[in-house]
Design a protein around this motif. Sequence first.
Motif, PDB file in Angstrom:
ATOM      1  N   GLY A 197       1.564  15.486   8.391  1.00  0.00           N
ATOM      2  CA  GLY A 197       0.490  16.222   8.149  1.00  0.00           C
ATOM      3  C   GLY A 197       0.809  17.112   6.563  1.00  0.00           C
ATOM      4  N   ARG A 198       1.571  16.333   5.693  1.00  0.00           N
ATOM      5  CA  ARG A 198       1.815  16.776   4.536  1.00  0.00           C
ATOM      6  C   ARG A 198       1.024  16.273   3.472  1.00  0.00           C
ATOM      7  N   LEU A 199       0.130  15.475   3.481  1.00  0.00           N
ATOM      8  CA  LEU A 199      -0.719  14.759   2.549  1.00  0.00           C
ATOM      9  C   LEU A 199      -2.225  15.134   3.055  1.00  0.00           C
ATOM     10  N   ARG A 200      -2.998  15.346   1.983  1.00  0.00           N
ATOM     11  CA  ARG A 200      -4.530  15.606   2.274  1.00  0.00           C
ATOM     12  C   ARG A 200      -4.941  14.379   3.093  1.00  0.00           C
ATOM     13  N   PRO A 201      -5.733  14.614   4.190  1.00  0.00           N
ATOM     14  CA  PRO A 201      -6.428  13.515   4.819  1.00  0.00           C
ATOM     15  C   PRO A 201      -7.524  13.078   3.937  1.00  0.00           C
ATOM     16  N   GLY A 202      -7.756  11.832   4.267  1.00  0.00           N
ATOM     17  CA  GLY A 202      -8.822  11.059   3.643  1.00  0.00           C
ATOM     18  C   GLY A 202      -8.749  10.428   2.435  1.00  0.00           C
ATOM     19  N   HIS A 203      -7.513  10.499   1.965  1.00  0.00           N
ATOM     20  CA  HIS A 203      -7.205   9.836   0.776  1.00  0.00           C
ATOM     21  C   HIS A 203      -6.024   8.541   0.686  1.00  0.00           C
ATOM     22  N   ASP A 204      -6.070   8.092   2.065  1.00  0.00           N
ATOM     23  CA  ASP A 204      -4.985   7.116   2.285  1.00  0.00           C
ATOM     24  C   ASP A 204      -5.019   5.956   1.516  1.00  0.00           C
ATOM     25  N   THR A 205      -6.457   5.369   1.282  1.00  0.00           N
ATOM     26  CA  THR A 205      -7.030   4.124   0.583  1.00  0.00           C
ATOM     27  C   THR A 205      -6.572   4.161  -0.907  1.00  0.00           C
ATOM     28  N   ALA A 206      -7.025   5.423  -1.361  1.00  0.00           N
ATOM     29  CA  ALA A 206      -6.808   5.458  -2.939  1.00  0.00           C
ATOM     30  C   ALA A 206      -5.239   5.766  -3.228  1.00  0.00           C
ATOM     31  N   ARG A 207      -4.441   6.447  -2.136  1.00  0.00           N
ATOM     32  CA  ARG A 207      -3.025   6.522  -2.495  1.00  0.00           C
ATOM     33  C   ARG A 207      -2.299   4.970  -2.259  1.00  0.00           C
ATOM     34  N   ILE A 208      -2.650   4.150  -1.430  1.00  0.00           N
ATOM     35  CA  ILE A 208      -2.229   2.863  -1.365  1.00  0.00           C
ATOM     36  C   ILE A 208      -2.692   2.011  -2.845  1.00  0.00           C
ATOM     37  N   ASP A 209      -3.951   2.231  -2.989  1.00  0.00           N
ATOM     38  CA  ASP A 209      -4.210   1.462  -4.128  1.00  0.00           C
ATOM     39  C   ASP A 209      -3.641   1.930  -5.566  1.00  0.00           C
ATOM     40  N   LEU A 210      -3.201   3.093  -5.534  1.00  0.00           N
ATOM     41  CA  LEU A 210      -2.582   3.492  -6.857  1.00  0.00           C
ATOM     42  C   LEU A 210      -1.165   3.295  -6.729  1.00  0.00           C
ATOM     43  N   LEU A 211      -0.647   3.257  -5.680  1.00  0.00           N
ATOM     44  CA  LEU A 211       0.889   2.580  -5.484  1.00  0.00           C
ATOM     45  C   LEU A 211       0.777   1.129  -5.786  1.00  0.00           C
ATOM     46  N   GLU A 217      11.291  -4.083  -2.365  1.00  0.00           N
ATOM     47  CA  GLU A 217      12.082  -2.679  -1.594  1.00  0.00           C
ATOM     48  C   GLU A 217      11.366  -1.508  -1.913  1.00  0.00           C
ATOM     49  N   VAL A 218      10.848  -1.394  -3.267  1.00  0.00           N
ATOM     50  CA  VAL A 218      10.393  -0.156  -3.831  1.00  0.00           C
ATOM     51  C   VAL A 218       8.907  -0.195  -3.021  1.00  0.00           C
ATOM     52  N   LEU A 219       8.035  -1.281  -3.077  1.00  0.00           N
ATOM     53  CA  LEU A 219       6.783  -1.129  -2.304  1.00  0.00           C
ATOM     54  C   LEU A 219       6.925  -0.518  -0.948  1.00  0.00           C
ATOM     55  N   TRP A 220       7.884  -1.071  -0.179  1.00  0.00           N
ATOM     56  CA  TRP A 220       8.269  -0.855   1.232  1.00  0.00           C
ATOM     57  C   TRP A 220       8.645   0.830   1.353  1.00  0.00           C
ATOM     58  N   ALA A 221       9.529   0.983   0.544  1.00  0.00           N
ATOM     59  CA  ALA A 221       9.888   2.542   0.449  1.00  0.00           C
ATOM     60  C   ALA A 221       8.778   3.463   0.151  1.00  0.00           C
ATOM     61  N   GLY A 222       7.667   3.123  -0.863  1.00  0.00           N
ATOM     62  CA  GLY A 222       6.519   3.752  -0.983  1.00  0.00           C
ATOM     63  C   GLY A 222       5.610   3.920   0.181  1.00  0.00           C
ATOM     64  N   LEU A 223       5.464   2.706   0.722  1.00  0.00           N
ATOM     65  CA  LEU A 223       4.516   2.689   1.730  1.00  0.00           C
ATOM     66  C   LEU A 223       5.029   3.493   3.086  1.00  0.00           C
ATOM     67  N   HIS A 224       6.554   3.426   3.061  1.00  0.00           N
ATOM     68  CA  HIS A 224       6.818   4.244   4.365  1.00  0.00           C
ATOM     69  C   HIS A 224       6.980   5.585   4.006  1.00  0.00           C
ATOM     70  N   GLY A 225       7.237   6.128   2.748  1.00  0.00           N
ATOM     71  CA  GLY A 225       6.840   7.403   2.499  1.00  0.00           C
ATOM     72  C   GLY A 225       5.574   8.033   2.498  1.00  0.00           C
ATOM     73  N   LEU A 226       4.602   7.275   2.251  1.00  0.00           N
ATOM     74  CA  LEU A 226       3.454   7.766   2.558  1.00  0.00           C
ATOM     75  C   LEU A 226       2.890   8.020   3.980  1.00  0.00           C
ATOM     76  N   VAL A 227       3.248   6.776   4.603  1.00  0.00           N
ATOM     77  CA  VAL A 227       2.906   6.821   5.990  1.00  0.00           C
ATOM     78  C   VAL A 227       3.565   8.143   6.911  1.00  0.00           C
ATOM     79  N   VAL A 228       5.089   8.447   6.532  1.00  0.00           N
ATOM     80  CA  VAL A 228       5.882   9.274   7.199  1.00  0.00           C
ATOM     81  C   VAL A 228       5.050  10.644   6.669  1.00  0.00           C
ATOM     82  N   LEU A 229       4.810  10.884   5.414  1.00  0.00           N
ATOM     83  CA  LEU A 229       4.122  12.119   4.959  1.00  0.00           C
ATOM     84  C   LEU A 229       2.477  12.281   5.577  1.00  0.00           C
ATOM     85  N   LEU A 230       2.045  11.340   5.562  1.00  0.00           N
ATOM     86  CA  LEU A 230       0.541  11.479   6.244  1.00  0.00           C
ATOM     87  C   LEU A 230       0.617  11.777   7.840  1.00  0.00           C
ATOM     88  N   ARG A 231       1.636  10.851   8.359  1.00  0.00           N
ATOM     89  CA  ARG A 231       1.725  11.444   9.925  1.00  0.00           C
ATOM     90  C   ARG A 231       2.345  12.825  10.058  1.00  0.00           C
TER      91      ARG A 231
END
Length: 188
Positions: A168-182, A152-166
Amino acid sequence: MTIQDRRNRDRLSQRQLITSTARALAGREGWDAVTTRRLAAEIEYSQPVIYKHFSSLDDIADAVALDGFGELAAALAEARRAAAPGDDVRAVAHRYAAFASDAPAVYDAMFSRSTRLRFGPGSPTTPSAAFAELRAAVAPHAGEADAETLTEVLWAGLHGLVVLLRSGRLRPGHDTARIDLLVGRLLP
């Protein structure tokens, strides 16, 4: 083939046409563009035909969401099976984010729009199957932690990253690093 079999096949075909048209229209123009009048014009049927299959636009969006959960479950299963040993959670997490990016209107139907779909015990099997694929990747790495909660925590984290990226609230180009960090922090 009996007449009833043909009618059932035609009914199912019409329902699928309505759902796929709504999905395509939402993908092109957003969910606000999906109306029964617009759908009727797109599929060249009358509005009563749409209401024969769906009682409301919310029911149509829920049908799109259910299709999406099935597609997400299949994509996550494929990513998990194809992953190198020990890299299954990371592969599934990246595939989850790619699904959200590749099908934003479907993802919105699944997670952002109001829905009458329920999750958890007693929910339709399709949404549960998508969660089960996340859990199947997480469980072998959970150790002493509760695998369900960790999922559930992984799902919530992934969903949060997806929504924030879509949005425009996160810097573009760091998607892979964010997911790997999570994934790395959640399941060291």
